[in-house]
Design an enzyme around this catalytic site. Structure first.
Site, short mmCIF file in Angstrom:
data_model
loop_
_atom_site.label_atom_id
_atom_site.label_comp_id
_atom_site.label_asym_id
_atom_site.label_seq_id
_atom_site.Cartn_x
_atom_site.Cartn_y
_atom_site.Cartn_z
N HIS A 1 0.28 -1.24 0.26
CA HIS A 1 0.42 -0.12 0.15
C HIS A 1 1.00 1.39 -0.09
O HIS A 1 0.82 2.29 -0.83
CB HIS A 1 -1.21 -0.08 1.27
CG HIS A 1 -1.99 1.41 1.38
ND1 HIS A 1 -1.57 2.21 2.52
CD2 HIS A 1 -2.82 1.69 0.29
CE1 HIS A 1 -2.54 2.88 2.31
NE2 HIS A 1 -3.34 2.53 1.30
N GLU B 1 1.97 1.89 -3.60
CA GLU B 1 0.91 2.29 -4.15
C GLU B 1 0.80 3.97 -4.17
O GLU B 1 0.96 4.89 -5.09
CB GLU B 1 -0.68 1.91 -3.82
CG GLU B 1 -1.34 2.04 -4.43
CD GLU B 1 -3.11 2.55 -3.48
OE1 GLU B 1 -3.25 3.85 -3.43
OE2 GLU B 1 -2.95 1.60 -3.30
N HIS B 2 0.92 4.51 -3.07
CA HIS B 2 1.29 6.17 -2.52
C HIS B 2 2.07 6.73 -3.47
O HIS B 2 2.32 7.13 -3.60
CB HIS B 2 1.45 6.56 -1.28
CG HIS B 2 0.03 6.89 -0.34
ND1 HIS B 2 -0.17 7.38 0.26
CD2 HIS B 2 -0.71 5.12 0.01
CE1 HIS B 2 -1.77 7.42 0.45
NE2 HIS B 2 -1.69 5.78 0.74
N GLU C 1 -3.58 7.89 7.69
CA GLU C 1 -5.07 7.37 7.03
C GLU C 1 -4.70 6.29 7.54
O GLU C 1 -6.52 5.28 7.73
CB GLU C 1 -4.42 6.66 5.21
CG GLU C 1 -5.69 6.07 5.27
CD GLU C 1 -4.88 5.33 3.83
OE1 GLU C 1 -5.70 4.38 2.95
OE2 GLU C 1 -3.99 6.39 3.14
#
Length: 463
Positions: A73, A76-77, A153
């Site tokens: 993840h 992905e950022h 997040e």
């Protein structure tokens, strides 16, 4: 429940040719395989001048190891932080400038990136997406800033969200060995100690054409799209990446008794999640249990007249909500979920007993032909509705391909769902909704602070 959404020179040119012949011109979707291992699936839909491009990488959080959870993840950022030829923020700016949309998401099983825009801008989208497949610029400075965004997040979407926290703890308890026990976003301690080198290693290990599926759906000509794919994606070499079938099996040991946990978190009311271990779809033509489990979930929670809502919410009023869910499309083991929130003055234990009563009714008496017909009609209606959306069509193709099935299994799946019998539904309820495969998680609500309530009501994260 398992998907986290976020937005974010090999100079040698390869003469790319097809390893397998394309399907007949009348076939739709059209499937191709490039020399470098990239699979291309094109589906024509000429109802509007729109095209969807999606790139799916067959690597998600289940491919991580302890100590670097959340790296899929986090990368992905970082995929939105630029290359040598496309500065930070330029990718999103160019897509927006032509009226397009773009984003990305990470799941346990895969990571995907997409753009939706006018079909004449597909070459630009392919140029941008293929560039960051190979030429991503991962710097310490950008990573140090972005990992703070990821941690925030996690705080907003999990640590400060009681139901999400309960689900995370349920998964960590239900699975003893399988990596589904780890959260997609990662454990906070791992995020706090993650280095840019972890993201670099992940990128080098998994981001290559032979570990990706390129899906294009919309107002396109297949031969033109194939030529574009050769031009932009075909110039990169394959990586040394094991296929899904070559990766080490990660088998969860059999559960040998019920598991229970209580999670204390700020909330207004208790909440209950019951998770049963069940099989998933591996052989679409010959399996039958995953189809029966899908129908069972719909019988329990497919519409306003479904059993859980009718019995627990409207009749006995033991719950203000009661839901069931199951996905047959997973790389790893499956879980059949039943969850709900007790009404004020009622307890999670009362709700659990009421749910068990509804399960026992199905095991003892089965389901009616009327219920079965209604659920099957809903399945067909859902399929028809899905075909109205080019994005949903692309999602269906990408998801099936990324977990080791074929996009051509979609029609088989629909046919097999329509063939499920009432007795098969009763059989899977009796076989799998048992205590030996059950994990029960209960939220013990703690007082809500004004600060946390206000903070949670204003959550908006986009990259």
């Amino acid at each position: 429940m398992k998907i986290s959404f976020c937005p974010s020179r090999l100079i040698i040119f390869l003469c790319v040719t097809l390893l397998v012949s394309p399907l007949p011109a009348s076939a739709n979707p059209h499937e191709y395989l490039l020399d470098n291992g990239l699979k291309l699936v094109i589906k024509e839909d000429h109802r509007s001048p729109v095209v969807i491009q999606q790139v799916w990488y067959k690597a998600g959080s289940m491919d991580e190891v302890n100590g670097t959870t959340g790296v899929a993840h986090a990368l992905e950022h970082m995929m939105f932080k630029g290359t040598d030829s496309v500065p930070t923020g330029e990718f999103s700016r160019r897509i927006a400038a032509v009226g397009g949309k773009e984003n990305a998401f990470t799941s346990s099983d895969y990571t995907a990136y997409y753009q939706q825009l006018h079909q004449r801008h597909l070459p630009m989208a392919m140029e941008l997406e293929s560039d960051r497949m190979h030429n991503l610029r991962l710097t310490q400075e950008e990573f140090a800033k972005e990992i703070q965004v990821v941690m925030e997040e996690r705080r907003l979407r999990t640590d400060d969200q009681a139901h999400a926290l309960l689900y995370e703890k349920l998964m960590a308890t239900a699975f003893q060995a399988h990596p589904y026990r780890r959260p997609i976003i990662g454990w906070m301690n791992d995020l706090e100690h993650m280095q840019v080198s972890d993201a670099q290693d992940w990128y080098k290990r998994w981001y290559a054409p032979n570990n990706a599926v390129l899906v294009v759906v919309g107002d396109v000509d297949p031969e033109s799209v194939l030529a574009l794919a050769k031009k932009y994606y075909g110039r990169f070499s394959a990586g040394k990446i094991p296929s899904l079938s070559e990766r080490k099996p990660q088998i969860e040991p059999p559960q040998i008794g019920i598991k229970r946990l209580v999670v204390k978190a700020p909330a207004k009311l208790p909440h209950l999640i019951m998770g049963y271990k069940v099989p998933v779809l591996k052989d679409p033509k010959n399996d039958w249990e995953p189809y029966a489990l899908t129908i069972l979930a719909e019988v329990l929670d497919g519409n306003a007249a479904a059993r859980l809502n009718k019995a627990l919410v409207r009749e006995t009023r033991v719950a203000i909500s009661a839901d069931a869910g199951y996905s047959a499309i997973e790389r790893g083991p499956g879980t059949f979920y039943i969850d709900g929130t007790p009404s004020e003055g009622r307890t999670a234990d009362e709700l659990e007993q009421s749910i068990r009563t509804e399960i026992d009714k199905i095991i003892q008496s089965g389901i009616t032909q009327e219920e079965l017909a209604r659920v099957k009609a809903q399945v067909v209606a859902s399929r028809t509705y899905q075909l109205d959306s080019t994005f949903a069509q692309a999602m269906q193709i990408g998801r099936l391909e990324s977990i080791g099935l074929s996009h051509r299994d979609a029609d088989i799946i629909l046919e097999r769902l329509q063939a499920v019998t009432a007795e098969q539904v009763r059989n899977v309820a009796e076989k799998y909704l048992i205590d030996d495969s059950l994990t029960v998680a209960v939220l013990d609500p703690q007082p809500l602070s004004e600060t946390s309530s206000s903070r949670n009501s204003n959550i908006e994260l986009k990259h």
